[in-house]
Design an enzyme around this catalytic site. Structure first.
Site, PDB file in Angstrom:
ATOM      1  N   SER A 186       0.830  -1.200   0.000  1.00  0.00           N
ATOM      2  CA  SER A 186       0.000   0.000   0.000  1.00  0.00           C
ATOM      3  C   SER A 186       0.871   1.259   0.000  1.00  0.00           C
ATOM      4  CB  SER A 186      -0.959  -0.041   1.195  1.00  0.00           C
ATOM      5  OG  SER A 186      -1.914   0.991   1.108  1.00  0.00           O
ATOM      6  N   ASP A 228      -0.414  -3.887  -4.146  1.00  0.00           N
ATOM      7  CA  ASP A 228      -1.537  -2.958  -4.239  1.00  0.00           C
ATOM      8  C   ASP A 228      -1.144  -1.564  -3.757  1.00  0.00           C
ATOM      9  OD1 ASP A 228      -4.136  -2.910  -5.323  1.00  0.00           O
ATOM     10  OD2 ASP A 228      -5.003  -2.655  -3.349  1.00  0.00           O
ATOM     11  N   ARG A 254       5.294   8.866  -7.202  1.00  0.00           N
ATOM     12  CA  ARG A 254       4.716   7.557  -6.874  1.00  0.00           C
ATOM     13  C   ARG A 254       5.673   6.476  -7.361  1.00  0.00           C
ATOM     14  NH1 ARG A 254       3.679   5.916 -11.870  1.00  0.00           N
ATOM     15  NH2 ARG A 254       2.757   7.332 -13.391  1.00  0.00           N
ATOM     16  N   ASP A 267       7.127   3.853  -9.824  1.00  0.00           N
ATOM     17  CA  ASP A 267       7.112   3.707 -11.284  1.00  0.00           C
ATOM     18  C   ASP A 267       8.287   2.830 -11.707  1.00  0.00           C
ATOM     19  OD1 ASP A 267       9.118   5.523 -13.196  1.00  0.00           O
ATOM     20  OD2 ASP A 267       9.101   6.149 -11.110  1.00  0.00           O
ATOM     21  N   HIS A 301      -8.190  -4.797  -0.659  1.00  0.00           N
ATOM     22  CA  HIS A 301      -6.848  -4.218  -0.547  1.00  0.00           C
ATOM     23  C   HIS A 301      -5.886  -5.214   0.108  1.00  0.00           C
ATOM     24  CE1 HIS A 301      -4.154  -0.884  -0.847  1.00  0.00           C
ATOM     25  NE2 HIS A 301      -4.104  -0.599   0.447  1.00  0.00           N
TER      26      HIS A 301
END
Length: 456
Positions: free
Chosen positions: A162, A186, A200, A202, A256
């Site tokens: 997460s 996830d 984020r 990548d 999740h």
């Protein structure tokens, strides 16, 4: 003497104390907070808890600076960092111990649990998001000191859950994308959807980035963010998870959390989660992506710890989306078949296919109704049939083509050939049957025979 003997026994048990330099030492445990801490807010403090095969039951908190005093930390071994996500209740993640044990089974490595609970435990999610950057900077400094002591970035594997997936991405970016691998389970979606790649996780954050999606319409992040992105059941709603808010907490977290449980199952080799590269989940369900041509001579990618058979092709392809389906509970694996039907009808018919497999008294059924399939003169139709259990050997097959025609005369459909290919068990023989005449909406049953490859 008695004290020495007792200490040796305690070392073997390894559950209460850690033996170092001839003396006992209490275990260092993950920070356990409660709702009160989350309510008033916490200040970030990052702890690094080391586990190895020598101290699986007893964590050792690492110093961020003095490597010489850390006897169990071996810089010549691979190092996996396990990074948790948002902890609104402050409680330790229930999966931490299980993941540590399963990683230790894969190879003899350093397993470092990143405990940033004082920073992730906060009712204000935005505060936890802010703390991801500071946590990443802290761990990056530790890895840089590892490098100074002779460790290789190639041997570093960051596993983030997460929000922890983005922490892993930030670490990787700070280290120039040179860490060996990042696994994102996830990755969190809120506050990270639609942002630039540098904000984020990548693919440029590590030499290899693999991502598992299970809740893209909730707490997870939509899109593709690794060299390979695995989408369980399309990456959104998971089987067995509540569909209404009346189920309470499970409605919010079940999809999740499924990413962690699927990964644990894969590490435990309890389930074989083979994924099929495809442009979309719809095309996958329609049976259009079952060949894995880009990965030959290797087979289709499999979710799990070892991605080495597919690594070179993944890096060449850039970004790969791969889909798989699961059941609602352990062992999660579905049994899949590729079904190829060649029809020779006088009249064009549209319909869905219901397939039943029989093995003794056991019967499994699947309905392939993702779309209406076209059946006409000399038309080849490919379908994906998935079952919750693996019946073997298959003694009888039942087939029905449902067209929805309930008032008119039943039209006949002629199948020149039906061929059923086991996808999970490629060593098993293909099953065929030739020249079957059936009526729409009526079930026909037959015993499979070996396929005539000259006609296949």
């Amino acid at each position: 003497m008695m004290r020495i003997l007792a200490l040796q026994v305690l070392c073997l048990v390894g559950t209460l104390m850690l033996c170092r330099a001839g003396q006992d030492r209490e275990c260092d445990n993950f920070t356990d907070l409660d709702f009160h801490d989350s309510f008033i807010g916490t200040n970030l403090y990052v702890r690094l808890l080391l586990y190895t095969r020598a101290n699986l039951e007893c964590g050792q908190e690492l110093s961020h600076h003095r490597f010489t005093a850390q006897l169990l930390f071996n810089l010549s071994r691979s190092t996996a960092f396990v990074i948790h996500g948002y902890r609104p209740t402050g409680a330790p993640p229930i999966w931490i111990d299980h993941l540590v044990h399963l990683l230790a089974r894969q190879e003899d490595m350093n397993i470092v649990v990143v405990d940033w609970n004082r920073g992730a435990a906060n009712l204000n999610y935005f505060t936890a998001v802010t703390n991801t950057r500071r946590t990443a900077a802290n761990i990056t400094g530790f890895i840089q000191r590892m490098q100074e002591e002779g460790a290789s970035l190639d041997s570093v594997h960051l596993i983030g859950v997460s929000l922890g997936a983005h922490v892993a991405g930030f670490i990787g970016a700070m280290l120039g994308g040179k860490v060996g691998r990042i696994t994102g389970l996830d990755p969190a979606g809120p506050m990270f959807a639609g942002v630039p790649p540098e904000e984020r996780l990548d693919p440029t954050d590590a030499q290899l980035v693999d991502v598992l999606h299970t809740d893209m319409d909730g707490f997870g992040l939509r899109g593709a963010h690794g060299h390979i992105d695995f989408y369980a059941n399309g990456g959104s709603d998971q089987p067995g998870c509540p569909k209404t808010i009346f189920s309470g907490k499970a409605y919010f977290v079940c999809d999740h959390q499924r990413s962690v449980f699927l990964y644990l199952c894969a590490l435990n080799h309890t389930c074989n989660l083979t994924a099929y590269p495809c442009s979309s989940h719809t095309d996958f369900l329609n049976g259009q992506c079952l060949q894995c041509e880009a990965f030959k001579p290797a087979s289709c990618p499999v979710l799990g710890y070892d991605l080495s058979p597919w690594r070179d092709n993944l890096l060449k392809l850039g970004q790969t989306r791969a889909f798989f389906s699961t059941t609602s509970e352990l062992p999660y694996s579905k049994t899949s078949y590729r079904v190829d039907i060649v029809t020779w009808n006088q009249y064009l018919r549209w319909g869905v296919v219901i397939l039943r497999l029989h093995s003794g008294k056991n019967v499994m059924e699947t309905r392939m109704d993702n779309k209406l399939y076209r059946f006409e003169q000399y038309t080849s139709t490919r379908l994906l049939a998935q079952f919750d259990e693996d019946l073997y050997p298959i003694q009888k097959i039942s087939l029905r083509i449902v067209t929805g025609n309930v008032i008119g005369p039943r039209y006949k459909l002629r199948l020149l050939r039906i061929r059923i290919t086991p996808l999970n068990q490629p060593a098993r023989a293909l099953m065929c049957r030739y020249d079957i005449v059936m009526e729409e909406n009526m079930e026909v049953s037959f015993r499979p025979i070996p396929c005539n490859e000259s006609n296949a």
